[in-house]
Design an enzyme around this catalytic site. Structure first.
Site, PDB file in Angstrom:
ATOM      1  CD  GLU A 264      -2.737  -1.293   0.002  1.00  0.00           C
ATOM      2  OE1 GLU A 264      -3.163  -0.285  -0.576  1.00  0.00           O
ATOM      3  OE2 GLU A 264      -2.936  -2.446  -0.440  1.00  0.00           O
TER       4      GLU A 264
ATOM      5  CD1 TRP B 217     -14.022   9.934 -14.590  1.00  0.00           C
ATOM      6  CD2 TRP B 217     -12.577  10.866 -13.153  1.00  0.00           C
ATOM      7  NE1 TRP B 217     -13.009  10.510 -15.322  1.00  0.00           N
ATOM      8  CE2 TRP B 217     -12.106  11.084 -14.469  1.00  0.00           C
ATOM      9  CE3 TRP B 217     -11.834  11.360 -12.086  1.00  0.00           C
ATOM     10  CZ2 TRP B 217     -10.930  11.787 -14.741  1.00  0.00           C
ATOM     11  CZ3 TRP B 217     -10.661  12.051 -12.349  1.00  0.00           C
ATOM     12  CH2 TRP B 217     -10.220  12.266 -13.666  1.00  0.00           C
TER      13      TRP B 217
HETATM   14  C1  LIG Z   1     -11.600   6.604  -4.744  1.00  0.00           C
HETATM   15  C2  LIG Z   1     -10.412   6.625  -3.802  1.00  0.00           C
HETATM   16  C3  LIG Z   1      -9.959   7.834  -3.300  1.00  0.00           C
HETATM   17  C4  LIG Z   1      -8.850   7.857  -2.436  1.00  0.00           C
HETATM   18  N1  LIG Z   1      -8.421   9.073  -1.956  1.00  0.00           N
HETATM   19  C5  LIG Z   1      -7.325   9.117  -1.146  1.00  0.00           C
HETATM   20  C6  LIG Z   1      -6.829  10.357  -0.660  1.00  0.00           C
HETATM   21  O1  LIG Z   1      -7.337  11.440  -0.992  1.00  0.00           O
HETATM   22  N2  LIG Z   1      -5.767  10.327   0.195  1.00  0.00           N
HETATM   23  C7  LIG Z   1      -5.156   9.158   0.568  1.00  0.00           C
HETATM   24  O2  LIG Z   1      -4.195   9.193   1.346  1.00  0.00           O
HETATM   25  N3  LIG Z   1      -5.594   7.980   0.087  1.00  0.00           N
HETATM   26  C8  LIG Z   1      -6.657   7.915  -0.749  1.00  0.00           C
HETATM   27  N4  LIG Z   1      -7.101   6.708  -1.205  1.00  0.00           N
HETATM   28  C9  LIG Z   1      -6.334   5.488  -0.881  1.00  0.00           C
HETATM   29  C10 LIG Z   1      -6.787   4.740   0.384  1.00  0.00           C
HETATM   30  O3  LIG Z   1      -8.169   4.562   0.374  1.00  0.00           O
HETATM   31  C11 LIG Z   1      -6.393   5.461   1.681  1.00  0.00           C
HETATM   32  O4  LIG Z   1      -5.031   5.813   1.639  1.00  0.00           O
HETATM   33  C12 LIG Z   1      -6.628   4.543   2.882  1.00  0.00           C
HETATM   34  O5  LIG Z   1      -7.980   4.189   2.968  1.00  0.00           O
HETATM   35  C13 LIG Z   1      -6.204   5.255   4.141  1.00  0.00           C
HETATM   36  O6  LIG Z   1      -6.464   4.452   5.266  1.00  0.00           O
HETATM   37  P1  LIG Z   1      -5.291   3.859   6.158  1.00  0.00           P
HETATM   38  O7  LIG Z   1      -4.365   4.956   6.536  1.00  0.00           O
HETATM   39  O8  LIG Z   1      -5.920   3.066   7.229  1.00  0.00           O
HETATM   40  O9  LIG Z   1      -4.557   2.941   5.095  1.00  0.00           O
HETATM   41  P2  LIG Z   1      -3.648   1.631   5.252  1.00  0.00           P
HETATM   42  O10 LIG Z   1      -4.410   0.537   4.618  1.00  0.00           O
HETATM   43  O11 LIG Z   1      -3.171   1.438   6.623  1.00  0.00           O
HETATM   44  O12 LIG Z   1      -2.417   1.968   4.288  1.00  0.00           O
HETATM   45  C14 LIG Z   1      -1.261   2.681   4.747  1.00  0.00           C
HETATM   46  C15 LIG Z   1      -1.024   3.910   3.925  1.00  0.00           C
HETATM   47  O13 LIG Z   1      -0.737   3.561   2.567  1.00  0.00           O
HETATM   48  C16 LIG Z   1      -1.255   4.564   1.701  1.00  0.00           C
HETATM   49  N5  LIG Z   1      -2.256   3.926   0.821  1.00  0.00           N
HETATM   50  C17 LIG Z   1      -3.057   2.884   1.124  1.00  0.00           C
HETATM   51  N6  LIG Z   1      -3.799   2.553   0.051  1.00  0.00           N
HETATM   52  C18 LIG Z   1      -3.469   3.407  -0.930  1.00  0.00           C
HETATM   53  C19 LIG Z   1      -3.892   3.574  -2.283  1.00  0.00           C
HETATM   54  N7  LIG Z   1      -4.795   2.774  -2.852  1.00  0.00           N
HETATM   55  N8  LIG Z   1      -3.368   4.584  -2.999  1.00  0.00           N
HETATM   56  C20 LIG Z   1      -2.432   5.403  -2.466  1.00  0.00           C
HETATM   57  N9  LIG Z   1      -1.990   5.293  -1.189  1.00  0.00           N
HETATM   58  C21 LIG Z   1      -2.501   4.304  -0.439  1.00  0.00           C
HETATM   59  C22 LIG Z   1      -1.915   5.613   2.566  1.00  0.00           C
HETATM   60  O14 LIG Z   1      -0.989   6.654   2.780  1.00  0.00           O
HETATM   61  C23 LIG Z   1      -2.217   4.843   3.852  1.00  0.00           C
HETATM   62  O15 LIG Z   1      -2.294   5.662   4.998  1.00  0.00           O
HETATM   63  C24 LIG Z   1      -8.201   6.650  -2.080  1.00  0.00           C
HETATM   64  C25 LIG Z   1      -8.681   5.443  -2.601  1.00  0.00           C
HETATM   65  C26 LIG Z   1      -9.777   5.419  -3.447  1.00  0.00           C
HETATM   66  C27 LIG Z   1     -10.267   4.113  -3.972  1.00  0.00           C
END
Ligand SMILES: Cc1cc2nc3c(=O)[nH]c(=O)nc-3n(C[C@H](O)[C@H](O)[C@H](O)COP(=O)(O)OP(=O)(O)OC[C@H]3O[C@@H](n4cnc5c(N)ncnc54)[C@H](O)[C@@H]3O)c2cc1C
Length: 476
Positions: A283, A368
Site C-alpha cells: 500500500e 468521476w
Molecule cells: C476513490 C479513492 C480515493 C482515495 N483518496 C485518497 C486520498 O485522498 N488520500 C489518501 O491518502 N488515500 C486515498 N485513497 C487510498 C486509500 O483509500 C487510503 O489511503 C486509505 O484508505 C487510508 O487508510 P489507512 O491509513 O488506514 O490505510 P492503510 O491501509 O493502513 O495503508 C497505509 C497507507 O498507505 C497509503 N495507501 C493505502 N492505500 C493506498 C492507495 N490505494 N493509494 C495510495 N496510497 C494508499 C496511505 O498513505 C495509507 O495511509 C483513495 C482510494 C480510493 C479508492
C-alpha cells in the site's frame, strides 16, 4: 552566522525530514521555519475544512517541537500561491536569510509556485534547495528499462522492491538544537480563512489527535498489534484492520519511510507477521506509484483522464442523483453508510472508497471528477495523487485501472465486506432491527412502514450496468 529558512508544506514534522535536516546541517546555521496560509488557494484546490483544521491544530505542536530546537516558526498569510514569491522575498530580506530549504511537491500548481519562488530569491542571491522527501523512492528513480515512467503497478513495485533491497532506507534523526535563534515565533491564529471543518472540535480531537509524538505512537501501536493480520482484516470496515495513518501521511506528520522501516523490522521478526507486513508495504508502494504518475503524466493534474480517449464518455451531470450519493441516500446500505462515515469523520475505509467510487461512476454514470472533488472537499487525508489515482481506477479511466467491465454489484458488496451489517448500522440507524439479507436489501420484500424513512434504490443496478457497458463499448 548563516541563516536558513525551512519552508514546511506537506512535511510537518522534525524527524526524518530531508529539508529540515539539510537546513540544520551546519551547527552554526540559525534556522527559521516558515508555514504559509493560502486560504483562497485551498478553496480553489478543494482542500477540506477538516484537513485545514487538522493542520492548524497540529502546527501548534510543531511550533513547540521546533522551539525546543531553537527554531522559531513564522507565518505568511497570503491569498494565493501567486502572492508567495514576493512575500517570501520580503521575509528573506528582512531576516537576512541566506538559503531556503523545502521538500518538493509534485502537483502542477505547487511546482509553478516553487519555480517562481526560485526566480524571485535568486535575484536576491539566495539559493533555493528543493529536496526529495515525500515518497519512499523519488519520482524518476523508478523507471522502466527504456527510461520511462511505469504505467502498471506490478512491475513498478518489483523494481521499487529491488531498489530498496539494494539501498535500504536510513531514517534521519531530529536535527540538533540551534545555538541561537534570530527571530521570534508568530502566534498561530485560531481561524484560517473561509474554510470550516465539517466535524466538531471534540470529534476531531478524539478521532484525529495531532502531534508528531502521537502519530509516531499510532504507527508503533499499529505495527505491534495489527500489521501482522493486515492482509486478512484490511477489507472489513467494521473492524480496525487498517492503520488510519493516512491523515498523518498526507500532512507529513509521519514520513512514508518511517512506516516502511518499522514494517520491514516487523516482517523480519517472524514469519507470522510477514504476509501482513508485505501487503501493507504494498500500500505504501501504491502511494509512491500515484505520486510518480503526477510527474510522469502531469495531465492528470489538469482534470483530464489518464486514458485521454475516455474523456469522450458522455458522463451524466445529474445534480439530484449526485446529491443523493453525497448525502448517503442512494438506497444501497453499504454505499450510504460509507458516505455518511465520510461526512461524520472526515475519513472513509479504502474498501468503501472503492465501492462508492465505482457506484458513482458505473451505476450512476456520473463524471468521476465530481466524486473526486467531493472527496477532496471532505477528506482529512485528501491528496491529489492518491485521490485521483483511486477515482480513475474505479472509473476505468486511469493507468492500471479496473477494466471497464468490472462493475461491483453494490447489493453484494454489503454481505461480502460487512456480513453482520455492523458497520452499516453504525451509520444508517434507520435500518436498526434488520438483519441478514434484508439489512443489505431493505426494500427487497416491498416497502415496510418500519423502514419507510430509508430510500428505495435510486438506480437499478442491472440496467445501470448494461448502460455503462454500452457507453464504454461505444468508445471502440
Ligand atoms: C476513490 C479513492 C480515493 C482515495 N483518496 C485518497 C486520498 O485522498 N488520500 C489518501 O491518502 N488515500 C486515498 N485513497 C487510498 C486509500 O483509500 C487510503 O489511503 C486509505 O484508505 C487510508 O487508510 P489507512 O491509513 O488506514 O490505510 P492503510 O491501509 O493502513 O495503508 C497505509 C497507507 O498507505 C497509503 N495507501 C493505502 N492505500 C493506498 C492507495 N490505494 N493509494 C495510495 N496510497 C494508499 C496511505 O498513505 C495509507 O495511509 C483513495 C482510494 C480510493 C479508492
Amino acid at each position: 552566522m548563516t541563516h536558513a529558512l525551512m519552508w514546511f508544506r506537506q512535511d510537518l514534522r522534525c524527524a526524518d525530514n530531508t529539508a529540515l535536516f539539510a537546513a540544520c546541517e551546519s551547527r552554526d546555521t540559525a534556522v527559521t521555519a516558515l508555514y504559509c496560509l493560502t486560504p483562497e488557494q485551498w478553496i480553489e484546490h478543494d482542500v477540506a475544512g477538516v484537513r485545514i483544521d487538522f493542520e492548524r491544530r497540529h502546527l501548534a505542536t510543531l511550533q513547540r517541537d521546533l522551539a525546543a530546537l531553537n527554531i522559531p516558526l513564522v507565518l505568511i498569510k497570503a491569498s494565493r500561491y501567486a502572492d508567495l514569491p514576493d512575500r517570501i522575498a520580503s521575509l528573506v530580506q528582512s531576516l537576512g536569510i541566506t538559503a531556503l530549504h523545502a521538500n518538493r511537491q509534485y502537483e502542477i500548481h505547487e511546482q509553478v509556485r516553487d519555480r517562481a519562488v526560485t526566480k524571485s530569491l535568486s535575484s536576491l542571491g539566495v539559493d533555493c534547495h528543493w529536496h526529495e522527501d515525500l515518497c519512499i523512492l523519488p519520482p524518476a528513480s523508478v523507471l522502466t528499462n527504456d527510461g520511462r515512467f511505469y504505467t502498471v503497478f506490478t512491475p513498478f513495485k518489483r523494481n521499487w522492491l529491488v531498489q530498496l533491497q539494494e539501498r535500504p532506507i536510513r531514517l534521519l534523526s531530529v536535527p540538533k538544537a540551534r545555538q541561537k535563534s534570530l527571530t521570534q515565533s508568530d502566534v498561530i491564529p485560531e481561524h484560517w480563512g473561509g474554510l470550516t471543518s465539517a466535524i466538531s472540535p471534540e470529534t476531531a480531537d478524539h478521532l484525529w489527535p495531532v502531534g508528531e509524538a502521537h502519530a509516531w505512537q499510532r504507527l508503533q501501536v499499529f505495527i505491534a498489534d495489527d500489521v501482522a493480520l493486515y492482509d486478512q482484516k484490511r477489507n472489513y470496515p467494521a473492524i480496525n484492520g487498517t492503520s488510519t495513518l493516512s491523515p498523518y501521511l498526507a500532512a507529513g506528520i509521519l514520513s512514508a519511510r518511517q512506516c516502511l522501516v518499522l514494517a520491514q523490522q516487523a516482517a523480519h521478526l517472524g514469519a507470522a507477521a510477514r504476509a501482513g507486513c508485505e501487503v501493507w508495504i504494498s500500500e505504501l508502494c501504491w502511494r509512491d506509484f500515484y505520486k510518480h504518475i503526477l510527474i510522469g503524466f502531469p495531465h492528470v493534474c489538469r482534470h483530464q483522464a489518464f486514458k485521454l480517449e475516455t474523456d469522450a464518455l458522455p458522463w451524466r451531470h445529474d445534480d439530484a442523483l449526485f446529491q443523493a450519493w453525497c448525502e448517503g441516500r442512494t438506497g444501497y446500505p453499504i454505499v450510504d453508510a460509507a458516505m455518511r462515515q465520510l461526512k461524520a469523520t472526515g475519513w472513509m475505509h479504502n474498501r468503501l472508497r472503492m465501492i462508492v467510487a465505482m457506484f458513482l461512476s458505473k451505476d450512476l454514470f456520473i463524471d468521476w471528477r465530481w466524486g473526486e472533488r467531493h472527496f477532496m472537499q471532505h477528506l482529512i487525508d485528501g491528496d491529489l495523487a492518491a485521490n485521483n489515482g483511486g477515482w480513475q481506477w474505479a472509473a476505468s479511466t486511469g493507468n492500471d485501472a479496473a477494466p471497464y467491465f468490472r462493475i461491483f454489484n453494490p447489493t453484494l458488496q454489503g454481505p461480502k465486506f460487512d456480513p453482520e451489517g455492523e458497520f452499516i448500522l453504525r451509520f444508517v440507524p434507520e435500518l436498526k432491527g434488520l438483519s441478514g439479507k434484508l439489512l443489505h436489501e431493505p426494500h427487497s420484500k416491498g416497502m415496510s412502514p418500519l423502514f419507510a424513512r430509508y430510500p428505495r434504490p435510486i438506480v437499478n443496478h442491472a440496467e445501470a450496468r448494461e448502460f455503462t457497458l454500452a457507453q464504454f463499448k461505444a468508445l471502440g
